[in-house]
Design a protein around this motif. Structure first.
Motif, mmCIF file in Angstrom:
data_model
loop_
_atom_site.group_PDB
_atom_site.id
_atom_site.type_symbol
_atom_site.label_atom_id
_atom_site.label_comp_id
_atom_site.label_asym_id
_atom_site.label_seq_id
_atom_site.Cartn_x
_atom_site.Cartn_y
_atom_site.Cartn_z
ATOM 1 N N UNK A 207 -0.091 4.026 -5.475
ATOM 2 C CA UNK A 207 0.489 3.216 -4.404
ATOM 3 C C UNK A 207 -0.219 1.865 -4.331
ATOM 4 N N UNK A 208 -1.555 1.916 -4.311
ATOM 5 C CA UNK A 208 -2.310 0.655 -4.192
ATOM 6 C C UNK A 208 -2.044 -0.262 -5.386
ATOM 7 N N UNK A 209 -2.002 0.336 -6.584
ATOM 8 C CA UNK A 209 -1.752 -0.478 -7.778
ATOM 9 C C UNK A 209 -0.359 -1.111 -7.716
ATOM 10 N N UNK A 210 0.597 -0.402 -7.124
ATOM 11 C CA UNK A 210 1.953 -0.953 -7.008
ATOM 12 C C UNK A 210 1.961 -2.168 -6.085
ATOM 13 N N UNK A 211 1.309 -2.042 -4.944
ATOM 14 C CA UNK A 211 1.248 -3.180 -4.018
ATOM 15 C C UNK A 211 0.490 -4.335 -4.677
ATOM 16 N N UNK A 212 -0.605 -4.007 -5.361
ATOM 17 C CA UNK A 212 -1.374 -5.060 -6.045
ATOM 18 C C UNK A 212 -0.506 -5.788 -7.061
ATOM 19 N N UNK A 213 0.364 -5.020 -7.736
ATOM 20 C CA UNK A 213 1.240 -5.640 -8.732
ATOM 21 C C UNK A 213 2.237 -6.578 -8.056
ATOM 22 N N UNK B 187 2.512 -1.149 5.412
ATOM 23 C CA UNK B 187 2.182 -0.981 3.994
ATOM 24 C C UNK B 187 0.683 -0.813 3.771
ATOM 25 N N UNK B 188 -0.115 -1.373 4.656
ATOM 26 C CA UNK B 188 -1.565 -1.258 4.494
ATOM 27 C C UNK B 188 -2.052 0.175 4.742
ATOM 28 N N UNK B 189 -1.284 0.941 5.477
ATOM 29 C CA UNK B 189 -1.660 2.320 5.799
ATOM 30 C C UNK B 189 -0.911 3.335 4.943
ATOM 31 N N UNK B 190 0.129 2.870 4.261
ATOM 32 C CA UNK B 190 1.017 3.809 3.576
ATOM 33 C C UNK B 190 0.317 4.521 2.420
ATOM 34 N N UNK B 191 -0.733 3.914 1.884
ATOM 35 C CA UNK B 191 -1.481 4.565 0.804
ATOM 36 C C UNK B 191 -2.061 5.899 1.242
ATOM 37 N N UNK B 192 -2.432 5.980 2.500
ATOM 38 C CA UNK B 192 -2.992 7.239 3.003
ATOM 39 C C UNK B 192 -1.896 8.308 3.105
ATOM 40 N N UNK B 193 -0.676 7.869 3.372
ATOM 41 C CA UNK B 193 0.450 8.812 3.372
ATOM 42 C C UNK B 193 0.721 9.265 1.938
ATOM 43 N N UNK B 194 0.699 8.293 1.013
ATOM 44 C CA UNK B 194 0.957 8.629 -0.391
ATOM 45 C C UNK B 194 -0.043 9.666 -0.883
#
Lengths: 361, 144
Positions: free
Chosen positions: A75-81, A53-60
């Motif tokens: 993506x990052x905002x979703x994980x932050x939420x 999940x820490x790398x998935x933002x780059x895929x997004x």
């Protein structure tokens, strides 16, 4: 009357990306259209099975080369939420600066493509020259022109110095003056009006029923704009959704013209209101693993994007889904081409600003 | 799922002026409780700044009625559900008969297909991925 099926795409002068519409014609008039996509389906959503999940933002980010920043941000905002991460103040403001810059460059790209499609090549060149200036700002502030990788879960990777922000605001002010010149051409030129006015009219009721979003919906009089949620810091900015009542191809152009002007103003507000002082924290260190799910909405240049993330307390997400604005606008596009002459179809398709990369993920 | 009751709830959203925002499917992997796995499907509706969801868990082979009588734009989501996940959606307004996507793997997101990929990569059983219990219904407007 005898019906003929004419395939439009996957390669067509107005389609930067592959899409097929099987147009069912009676004489020159379109009576139905059947879409086919899948030429560039990359299975990015399925990569959650392999990518942490820490790398998935780059895929997004790689879903699309135009909305890349906002895909990373979403993506990052979703994980932050899900993880309840508080993003530093400065990072929230910086994200909005880049988000609105993304809107400007996306609309300028589209205005150029549109100009080329309706036979105004000179205008295309002016629009894309201005877009280059926005990409220059991206390059100076993130190091990238297409893929930025500046979003991190918990904030952003790079700061922009106060002096640089002031310089960006000044550059945008000057760009806004030059943009006003070409916006005047879009608004007044008879040849543009001849091709677009009264063509592809989408009434407000049909736009709602078809689930249209973004400039497509706002050009039909629907004051829908996910920024009105006030999330991500938009509650600190003064703006109203740009709405046009015409519902036709011209109205969709006018909405994007006004949104370029609006985004320039929003960036000016951001620079004016951002707490001053270099060296402020821009990233919250995130520990642990996400567990839970969220729906996250953002207003991309083409309209509302919805991210759905489901995490299960491991490094790998269980589901990542991005419902992009073009996906939502395809049903409206299909209903629009019905009843029109074949010659109008390319302009109608173009005015939804289709992004097939976003649609297929 | 109770199709009639479900469609009545969907129709109520339409009547109240809501927009279909997204239909989302998540595969639940096979387990002792769910030998064939299942699908968690959520239908999300937007009105103004509000976002509400209906959620159902269905097992493979169970019919899911199309919501296109209320929301014609649902056909894209429903074709996607069928092609990528193998959900048996009935009565789709525009049935593209498997021609929407052109994936190399047939129904690549079906519970069985995901399980096979995870087995192949040695990641099956990694954490709680295969938990059979339903997640609570999402209620938050994320990022608020």
């Amino acid at each position: 009357m005898k019906r003929t099926i004419v395939p439009l795409g996957p390669q067509h002068p107005v389609l930067p990306e592959p899409l097929v519409l099987d147009l069912v014609l009676e004489d020159e008039r379109v009576v139905d259209a059947v879409p086919t996509i899948g030429y560039i389906h990359r299975g990015l959503e399925a990569m959650v099975e392999k990518v942490e999940y820490t790398e998935m933002g780059f895929v997004a980010e790689r879903i699309c080369g135009i909305c890349s920043f906002m895909h990373g941000m979403g993506f990052c905002a979703s994980i932050e939420d899900i993880m309840g991460v508080e993003v530093p103040e400065r990072a929230r403001w910086l994200r909005l600066v880049w988000a609105e810059l993304s809107r400007i460059q996306s609309h300028l790209l589209w205005l150029g493509l549109g100009s080329d499609a309706f036979g105004f090549e000179n205008l295309f060149m002016h629009c894309w020259r201005m877009r280059e200036e926005i990409l220059d700002i991206f390059e100076a502030t993130t190091g990238g022109r297409i893929i930025f990788s500046v979003n991190r879960i918990g904030g952003v990777k790079r700061d922009i110095a106060d002096s640089e922000l002031a310089g960006i605001a000044e550059r945008l002010r000057a760009l806004g003056e030059r943009f006003a010149e070409i916006a005047r051409v879009f608004r007044a030129d008879p040849s543009i009006h001849h091709r677009l006015a009264g063509v592809g009219v989408l009434p407000a009721g049909e736009a709602l029923a078809a689930g249209a979003v973004g400039p497509m919906a706002r050009a039909s009089g629907l004051a829908t704009d996910t920024r009105l949620l006030g999330t991500h810091g938009y509650d600190r900015l003064d703006f109203e959704p740009v709405v046009e009542a015409g519902g036709d191809c011209l109205a969709r152009v006018l909405v994007r013209l006004r949104e370029v002007e609006q985004s320039i103003d929003l960036i000016r507000q951001l620079v004016d209101r951002m707490p001053k002082g270099d060296g402020q924290p821009i990233e919250t260190r995130v520990r642990g693993l996400p567990d839970g799910e969220t729906f996250m909405r953002l207003e991309q240049p083409r309209g509302e994007v919805v991210y759905y993330l489901k995490a299960n307390g491991t490094k790998y997400l269980e589901r990542f889904r991005a419902r992009t604005p073009t996906f939502a606008n395809i049903p409206a596009m299909i209903s629009l081409v019905r009843g029109h002459d074949l010659a109008d179809v390319p302009n109608i398709i173009l005015t939804i600003d289709p992004c097939i990369s976003c649609t297929e993920r | 799922m109770d199709g009639e009751r479900f469609l009545a709830r969907v129709a109520a959203y339409r009547a109240d002026g809501w927009r279909l925002s997204v239909i989302n499917t998540t595969a639940v992997l096979p387990s002792d409780e769910l030998p064939q796995g299942a699908f968690d499907i959520s239908w999300s509706f937007a009105l103004g700044t509000r976002l509400e969801h209906l959620r159902e868990r269905v097992v493979p082979g169970e019919e899911v009625p199309s919501v296109s009588p209320s929301f014609p734009s649902a056909f894209l989501y429903e074709n996607e559900m069928r092609e990528l996940f193998g959900v048996d959606v009935t009565g789709i307004a525009v049935d593209l008969r498997g021609q929407l996507y052109r994936t190399a793997t047939r129904v690549p997101f079906s519970p069985g297909a995901i399980r096979r990929r995870l087995e192949a990569t040695g990641r099956l059983g990694d954490g709680a991925r295969h938990a059979a219990k339903p997640q609570p219904r999402p209620t938050t407007e994320a990022g608020a």
